[in-house]
Write a protein that holds these residues in place. Structure first.
Motif, PDB file in Angstrom:
ATOM      1  N   SER A   1      16.457  67.611 122.576  1.00  0.00           N
ATOM      2  CA  SER A   1      15.143  68.198 122.811  1.00  0.00           C
ATOM      3  C   SER A   1      14.685  68.963 121.564  1.00  0.00           C
ATOM      4  O   SER A   1      15.488  69.440 120.772  1.00  0.00           O
ATOM      5  CB  SER A   1      15.172  69.118 124.028  1.00  0.00           C
ATOM      6  OG  SER A   1      16.059  70.191 123.826  1.00  0.00           O
ATOM      7  N   VAL A   2      13.369  69.040 121.412  1.00  0.00           N
ATOM      8  CA  VAL A   2      12.767  69.680 120.243  1.00  0.00           C
ATOM      9  C   VAL A   2      11.764  70.714 120.715  1.00  0.00           C
ATOM     10  O   VAL A   2      10.986  70.470 121.634  1.00  0.00           O
ATOM     11  CB  VAL A   2      12.059  68.637 119.343  1.00  0.00           C
ATOM     12  CG1 VAL A   2      11.324  69.312 118.198  1.00  0.00           C
ATOM     13  CG2 VAL A   2      13.065  67.636 118.807  1.00  0.00           C
ATOM     14  N   ARG A   3      11.765  71.864 120.058  1.00  0.00           N
ATOM     15  CA  ARG A   3      10.799  72.918 120.366  1.00  0.00           C
ATOM     16  C   ARG A   3      10.072  73.262 119.085  1.00  0.00           C
ATOM     17  O   ARG A   3      10.701  73.478 118.038  1.00  0.00           O
ATOM     18  CB  ARG A   3      11.538  74.136 120.908  1.00  0.00           C
ATOM     19  CG  ARG A   3      10.693  75.346 121.104  1.00  0.00           C
ATOM     20  CD  ARG A   3      10.580  75.704 122.562  1.00  0.00           C
ATOM     21  NE  ARG A   3       9.638  76.768 122.751  1.00  0.00           N
ATOM     22  CZ  ARG A   3       9.959  77.982 123.166  1.00  0.00           C
ATOM     23  NH1 ARG A   3      11.193  78.261 123.479  1.00  0.00           N
ATOM     24  NH2 ARG A   3       9.017  78.883 123.309  1.00  0.00           N
ATOM     25  N   LEU A   4       8.753  73.270 119.135  1.00  0.00           N
ATOM     26  CA  LEU A   4       7.933  73.655 117.984  1.00  0.00           C
ATOM     27  C   LEU A   4       7.400  75.060 118.206  1.00  0.00           C
ATOM     28  O   LEU A   4       6.848  75.355 119.267  1.00  0.00           O
ATOM     29  CB  LEU A   4       6.769  72.686 117.800  1.00  0.00           C
ATOM     30  CG  LEU A   4       7.133  71.230 117.533  1.00  0.00           C
ATOM     31  CD1 LEU A   4       5.869  70.382 117.468  1.00  0.00           C
ATOM     32  CD2 LEU A   4       7.930  71.087 116.259  1.00  0.00           C
ATOM     33  N   VAL A   5       7.550  75.908 117.202  1.00  0.00           N
ATOM     34  CA  VAL A   5       7.084  77.289 117.292  1.00  0.00           C
ATOM     35  C   VAL A   5       6.226  77.574 116.068  1.00  0.00           C
ATOM     36  O   VAL A   5       6.642  77.318 114.938  1.00  0.00           O
ATOM     37  CB  VAL A   5       8.268  78.276 117.351  1.00  0.00           C
ATOM     38  CG1 VAL A   5       7.769  79.707 117.420  1.00  0.00           C
ATOM     39  CG2 VAL A   5       9.174  77.961 118.527  1.00  0.00           C
ATOM     40  N   GLY A   6       5.030  78.092 116.288  1.00  0.00           N
ATOM     41  CA  GLY A   6       4.138  78.453 115.191  1.00  0.00           C
ATOM     42  C   GLY A   6       4.349  79.892 114.765  1.00  0.00           C
ATOM     43  O   GLY A   6       4.599  80.764 115.594  1.00  0.00           O
ATOM     44  N   VAL A   7       4.262  80.148 113.468  1.00  0.00           N
ATOM     45  CA  VAL A   7       4.430  81.486 112.908  1.00  0.00           C
ATOM     46  C   VAL A   7       3.299  81.729 111.916  1.00  0.00           C
ATOM     47  O   VAL A   7       2.876  80.816 111.205  1.00  0.00           O
ATOM     48  CB  VAL A   7       5.804  81.631 112.203  1.00  0.00           C
ATOM     49  CG1 VAL A   7       5.973  83.020 111.623  1.00  0.00           C
ATOM     50  CG2 VAL A   7       6.936  81.308 113.156  1.00  0.00           C
ATOM     51  N   GLN A   8       2.836  82.969 111.856  1.00  0.00           N
ATOM     52  CA  GLN A   8       1.733  83.312 110.954  1.00  0.00           C
ATOM     53  C   GLN A   8       2.079  82.982 109.505  1.00  0.00           C
ATOM     54  O   GLN A   8       3.241  83.057 109.097  1.00  0.00           O
ATOM     55  CB  GLN A   8       1.403  84.792 111.082  1.00  0.00           C
ATOM     56  CG  GLN A   8       0.851  85.144 112.445  1.00  0.00           C
ATOM     57  CD  GLN A   8       0.456  86.599 112.531  1.00  0.00           C
ATOM     58  OE1 GLN A   8       0.495  87.331 111.545  1.00  0.00           O
ATOM     59  NE2 GLN A   8       0.073  87.020 113.708  1.00  0.00           N
ATOM     60  N   PRO A   9       1.063  82.626 108.715  1.00  0.00           N
ATOM     61  CA  PRO A   9       1.306  82.150 107.349  1.00  0.00           C
ATOM     62  C   PRO A   9       1.695  83.220 106.344  1.00  0.00           C
ATOM     63  O   PRO A   9       2.192  82.899 105.278  1.00  0.00           O
ATOM     64  CB  PRO A   9      -0.028  81.517 106.960  1.00  0.00           C
ATOM     65  CG  PRO A   9      -1.041  82.245 107.767  1.00  0.00           C
ATOM     66  CD  PRO A   9      -0.353  82.547 109.076  1.00  0.00           C
TER      67      PRO A   9
END
Length: 67
Positions: free
Chosen positions: A21-29
């Motif tokens: 399984s894969v989890r994508l997490v966004g983080v501020q630039p």
């Protein structure tokens, strides 16, 4: 609490677990790449023993890889 607009410069942290399984997490630039990985792992709350691979890319690069 406000709404954040996502940009192509955001970090996308791709966390792959041993079960596939894969989890994508966004983080501020505005954070360093290593700090983005650490923040995403902390946010995802996945035990370290379950993590197979971690990739950190800018959103613009991650979108090219997915297509």
């Amino acid at each position: 609490m406000g709404i954040r607009v996502y940009s192509p410069n955001d970090w996308i942290v791709r966390i792959k677990k041993h079960d596939g399984s894969v989890r994508l997490v966004g983080v501020q630039p505005n954070v360093h790449q290593d700090a983005a990985a650490f923040a995403a792992l902390r946010h995802a709350m996945i035990p370290e023993a379950e993590i197979a691979d971690v990739d950190v890319l800018r959103r613009r690069e991650a979108m090219k890889v997915q297509v």
